[in-house]
Design a protein around this motif. Structure first.
Motif, PDB file in Angstrom:
ATOM      1  N   GLY A 167       0.853  -1.188   0.000  1.00 40.21           N
ATOM      2  CA  GLY A 167       0.000   0.000   0.000  1.00 40.21           C
ATOM      3  C   GLY A 167       0.884   1.232   0.000  1.00 40.21           C
ATOM      4  N   ILE A 168       0.260   2.381   0.090  1.00 39.03           N
ATOM      5  CA  ILE A 168       0.990   3.644  -0.017  1.00 39.03           C
ATOM      6  C   ILE A 168       0.539   4.608   1.081  1.00 39.03           C
ATOM      7  N   LEU A 169       1.500   5.349   1.625  1.00 37.09           N
ATOM      8  CA  LEU A 169       1.235   6.429   2.576  1.00 37.09           C
ATOM      9  C   LEU A 169       1.911   7.696   2.072  1.00 37.09           C
ATOM     10  N   LYS A 170       1.484   8.822   2.627  1.00 35.09           N
ATOM     11  CA  LYS A 170       2.159  10.075   2.267  1.00 35.09           C
ATOM     12  C   LYS A 170       3.585  10.096   2.806  1.00 35.09           C
ATOM     13  N   ASP A 171       3.784   9.509   3.982  1.00 36.37           N
ATOM     14  CA  ASP A 171       5.091   9.574   4.636  1.00 36.37           C
ATOM     15  C   ASP A 171       5.544   8.149   4.964  1.00 36.37           C
ATOM     16  N   MET A 172       6.106   7.458   3.977  1.00 33.76           N
ATOM     17  CA  MET A 172       6.469   6.045   4.153  1.00 33.76           C
ATOM     18  C   MET A 172       7.850   5.933   4.797  1.00 33.76           C
ATOM     19  N   SER A 173       7.937   5.211   5.922  1.00 33.83           N
ATOM     20  CA  SER A 173       9.252   5.001   6.535  1.00 33.83           C
ATOM     21  C   SER A 173       9.963   3.816   5.870  1.00 33.83           C
ATOM     22  N   ARG A 174       9.186   2.905   5.283  1.00 34.04           N
ATOM     23  CA  ARG A 174       9.809   1.808   4.550  1.00 34.04           C
ATOM     24  C   ARG A 174       8.909   1.395   3.392  1.00 34.04           C
ATOM     25  N   SER A 175       9.525   0.787   2.393  1.00 34.51           N
ATOM     26  CA  SER A 175       8.791   0.448   1.172  1.00 34.51           C
ATOM     27  C   SER A 175       8.100  -0.905   1.319  1.00 34.51           C
ATOM     28  N   ASN A 176       7.474  -1.374   0.260  1.00 37.45           N
ATOM     29  CA  ASN A 176       6.924  -2.729   0.214  1.00 37.45           C
ATOM     30  C   ASN A 176       7.079  -3.225  -1.216  1.00 37.45           C
ATOM     31  N   ILE A 177       6.761  -4.472  -1.450  1.00 33.09           N
ATOM     32  CA  ILE A 177       7.090  -5.134  -2.714  1.00 33.09           C
ATOM     33  C   ILE A 177       6.529  -4.392  -3.931  1.00 33.09           C
ATOM     34  N   VAL A 178       5.305  -3.892  -3.837  1.00 28.67           N
ATOM     35  CA  VAL A 178       4.686  -3.225  -4.987  1.00 28.67           C
ATOM     36  C   VAL A 178       5.404  -1.909  -5.302  1.00 28.67           C
ATOM     37  N   LEU A 179       5.634  -1.093  -4.267  1.00 27.77           N
ATOM     38  CA  LEU A 179       6.292   0.198  -4.489  1.00 27.77           C
ATOM     39  C   LEU A 179       7.743   0.014  -4.932  1.00 27.77           C
ATOM     40  N   TRP A 180       8.410  -0.993  -4.366  1.00 24.35           N
ATOM     41  CA  TRP A 180       9.797  -1.282  -4.750  1.00 24.35           C
ATOM     42  C   TRP A 180       9.871  -1.660  -6.235  1.00 24.35           C
TER      43      TRP A 180
END
Length: 299
Positions: A167-180
């Motif tokens: 998923g996505i946030l405005k202020d991501m402290s860490r990524s995830n598989i989709v965003l990566w």
């Protein structure tokens, strides 16, 4: 209306729970995390700083707010870092959970613990709730130990296991598989992804919804929550490439062994979702729908 306290409220799941509560107004929310509140909207709920490693602070916060339910999302979840930093992993994933479970038991608070598919060895996926856990990694062992602590409580408890949350946030402290995957392919980077690990990726909004459905229905016991589609990690990355019309020739499929990761991953997890669908009326988005929601939130 029930008061629900959430730990780890700055994380992906924590912020999605806040978002859902603000949209639906179904509970009174007390969001807690170490440090400042990262959620962009500050009204409509209470934010309290809480370091779950500090037992005294945890007790003071729970006594102040007297929640009906505590949803414990705070955890160390990076499998390799857990492997390298055993003590830090154990303190956050096990000791903090034991502290919170004990406080909830004393104060009559329903304790909801968020766990993982990595409590299984991946030899017999997809799994039902009562299948025997057999973790391969230190991370998986820490989460299973916390599950067992939760199950030994004399009060009300729920364990929600999930898989590969994105998923996505405005202020991501860490990524995830989709965003990566999206980010790497957009930059024209070569990406190597394993084609021998199967998962059922979970949209963060679906997991947040499931947590609040467990509150709504007073669900007890273990629940498996994930997306409904089984795919390899390589298939997942290809689907991301297709969705955003990115160059699939940049994707190289490899075997898990060739990565040489110290922390072992289960080969095939996945969940049978019948119990959650029946008891909680849980209806996950398709992976395509999940990607569409991420795209919309990216603006």
């Amino acid at each position: 209306m029930k008061t629900v306290l959430v730990t780890g409220s700055n994380g992906l799941l924590g912020q999605k729970i806040t978002e859902k509560v603000l949209a639906d107004g179904v509970v009174n929310l007390v969001a807690t995390n170490r440090g400042e509140n990262k959620y962009p909207i500050k009204d409509g709920y209470v934010y309290e700083q809480l370091d779950v490693l500090d037992a005294g602070q945890a007790e003071a916060v729970l006594k102040k707010h007297r929640p009906h339910v505590l949803i414990h999302t705070a955890a160390m979840t990076n499998v390799d870092i857990c492997h390298q930093q055993n003590e830090a992993c154990w303190n956050l994933n096990v000791k903090a959970t034991a502290t919170l479970a004990s406080l909830c038991e004393k104060m009559g608070i329903h304790f909801i613990y968020v766990s993982t598919d990595f409590v299984f060895d991946g030899l017999n996926g997809p799994y039902q709730e009562l299948d025997e856990p057999k973790p391969l990694s230190f991370y998986g062992k820490s989460k299973l130990e916390a599950e067992q602590i939760t199950q030994q409580m004399s009060g009300d408890w729920t364990i929600i296991r999930t898989i590969l949350v994105y998923g996505i946030l405005k202020d991501m402290s860490r990524s995830n598989i989709v965003l990566w995957a999206k980010g790497a392919l957009e930059k024209g980077n070569q990406v190597k992804v394993v084609n021998d690990q199967w998962r059922m990726p979970t949209l963060a909004e679906d997991l947040a919804e499931a947590c609040l459905l467990a509150v709504k229905y007073g669900a007890k016991g273990i629940y498996h929550i994930s997306g409904g589609e089984m795919m390899t990690i390589a298939e997942l990355v290809r689907k991301v490439a297709d969705f955003w019309s990115l160059d699939k020739s940049l994707i190289t499929e490899i075997s898990s062994n060739s990565l040489g990761q110290e922390a072992k991953r289960p080969q095939k997890t996945g969940f049978i979702l019948d119990k959650a669908m029946t008891d909680l009326n849980y209806q996950p988005h398709s992976f395509e729908e999940g990607l569409a929601l991420v795209r919309k939130q990216l603006g």
